[in-house]
Scaffold this active site. Structure first.
Site, PDB file in Angstrom:
ATOM      1  N   ASP A 100       0.802  -1.088   0.063  1.00 50.13           N
ATOM      2  CA  ASP A 100       0.004  -0.091  -0.040  1.00 50.13           C
ATOM      3  C   ASP A 100       0.873   1.151  -0.039  1.00 50.13           C
ATOM      4  OD1 ASP A 100      -1.715   2.168   0.449  1.00 50.13           O
ATOM      5  OD2 ASP A 100      -2.890   1.229   2.098  1.00 50.13           O
ATOM      6  N   ASN A 153       5.266   3.021 -10.285  1.00 54.86           N
ATOM      7  CA  ASN A 153       4.039   2.790 -11.407  1.00 54.86           C
ATOM      8  C   ASN A 153       2.659   2.769 -10.833  1.00 54.86           C
ATOM      9  OD1 ASN A 153       2.937   1.938 -14.056  1.00 54.86           O
ATOM     10  ND2 ASN A 153       2.557   0.259 -12.720  1.00 54.86           N
ATOM     11  N   TYR A 182      -5.805  14.968 -10.378  1.00 55.76           N
ATOM     12  CA  TYR A 182      -4.958  14.012 -11.025  1.00 55.76           C
ATOM     13  C   TYR A 182      -3.757  14.837 -11.777  1.00 55.76           C
ATOM     14  CZ  TYR A 182      -3.408  10.199 -14.107  1.00 55.76           C
ATOM     15  OH  TYR A 182      -2.785   9.170 -14.560  1.00 55.76           O
ATOM     16  N   LYS A 189       0.117  14.888 -11.227  1.00 58.13           N
ATOM     17  CA  LYS A 189       1.375  14.257 -12.179  1.00 58.13           C
ATOM     18  C   LYS A 189       2.390  15.387 -12.453  1.00 58.13           C
ATOM     19  CE  LYS A 189      -0.014   9.947 -12.800  1.00 58.13           C
ATOM     20  NZ  LYS A 189       0.855   8.806 -12.401  1.00 58.13           N
TER      21      LYS A 189
END
Length: 260
Positions: free
Chosen positions: A66, A93, A164, A168
């Site tokens: 996790d 990833n 998001y 990123k």
């Protein structure tokens, strides 16, 4: 495995191993000669990815992970070192599915969950992996490579992806700063930004494959979505000595998405 393989014998810890890109990476790293710790939140998915690597002749273990919990990240690093004698490559990833919403619409919980997996996760994994890389792995002095999975959406904006996209974009600058901070340790840090990749993550946002392609294909100069194996081969390149003069850089593998 023969020494001619680009990652022969190098221990690799791969997070998010159970997804489409993760499984493709497990296969690509196995073909490159790596020893692989396939880590995933779902132990069954981790074992499936490790099985793919073993079927290709690689040493591989499955690791439950996790990435939002520091103790889990530390345990994954410890399991990799125990199995393979060290850690040479970390591939961050693991990623959460994008939750759509403007800063007005998003709940604070949704914002926090996006940051926890997509930005804090790579921080926590790197926090525990870099000391292990410094110590070496019996193949010479310490050092290694961290590959952070970012996104083309960290370079450009898209309506409704406030959390998001911010996470990123954060990966890109985290990568640069880590590269500066750890160059003296012999550690390279790079990021990899895919475009829209055909698979379950993107498919889950559309009613069917036709709708998925109708929306995504036209957004790429090449006129199609990417394939998981195309991202996996880029990750192997970044982790290998072929990319030895790359650090603090982002590799866009986006079919020209950001070229428009």
């Amino acid at each position: 495995m023969p020494d001619a393989l680009p990652l022969a014998g190098r221990p690799v810890l791969l997070t998010g191993a159970g997804g489409d890109i993760g499984r493709a990476m497990a296969a690509a790293f196995a073909r490159a000669g790596a020893r692989i710790a396939a880590a995933d939140l779902d132990p069954a998915r981790a074992e499936a990815a490790a099985g793919i690597a073993r079927a290709l002749g690689a040493e591989a273990i499955a690791v439950p992970l996790d990435v939002t919990r520091s103790e889990s990240c530390a345990a994954a690093v410890a399991a990799t070192v125990a199995a393979f004698g060290g850690l040479r490559v970390l591939v961050n990833n693991a990623a959460a599915l994008a939750i759509r919403g403007t800063v007005v619409d998003l709940s604070e919980a949704d914002w926090a969950s996006q940051m926890a997996v997509n930005l804090t996760g790579p921080f926590l994994m790197s926090k525990h992996a870099i000391p292990a890389m410094r110590q070496g792995n019996g193949q010479g002095t310490g050092g290694g490579v961290v590959v952070n999975l970012a996104s083309q959406l960290g370079h450009v904006g898209q309506a409704g992806l406030a959390a998001y996209g911010a996470a990123k974009a954060g990966i890109h600058n985290l990568t640069r700063i880590m590269a500066i901070d750890h160059a003296a340790d012999g550690i390279r840090v790079v990021s990899l930004s895919p475009g829209a990749i055909e698979g379950n993550r993107v498919r889950s946002r559309f009613p069917d494959d036709q709708a998925m392609h109708a929306y995504n294909d036209q957004r790429h100069v090449l006129g199609r979505m990417g394939r998981p194996e195309e991202i996996a081969s880029a990750a192997v390149f970044l982790a290998s000595d072929a990319a030895s003069f790359m650090t603090g850089a982002d590799l866009l593998v986006d079919g020209g998405y950001t070229a428009w």
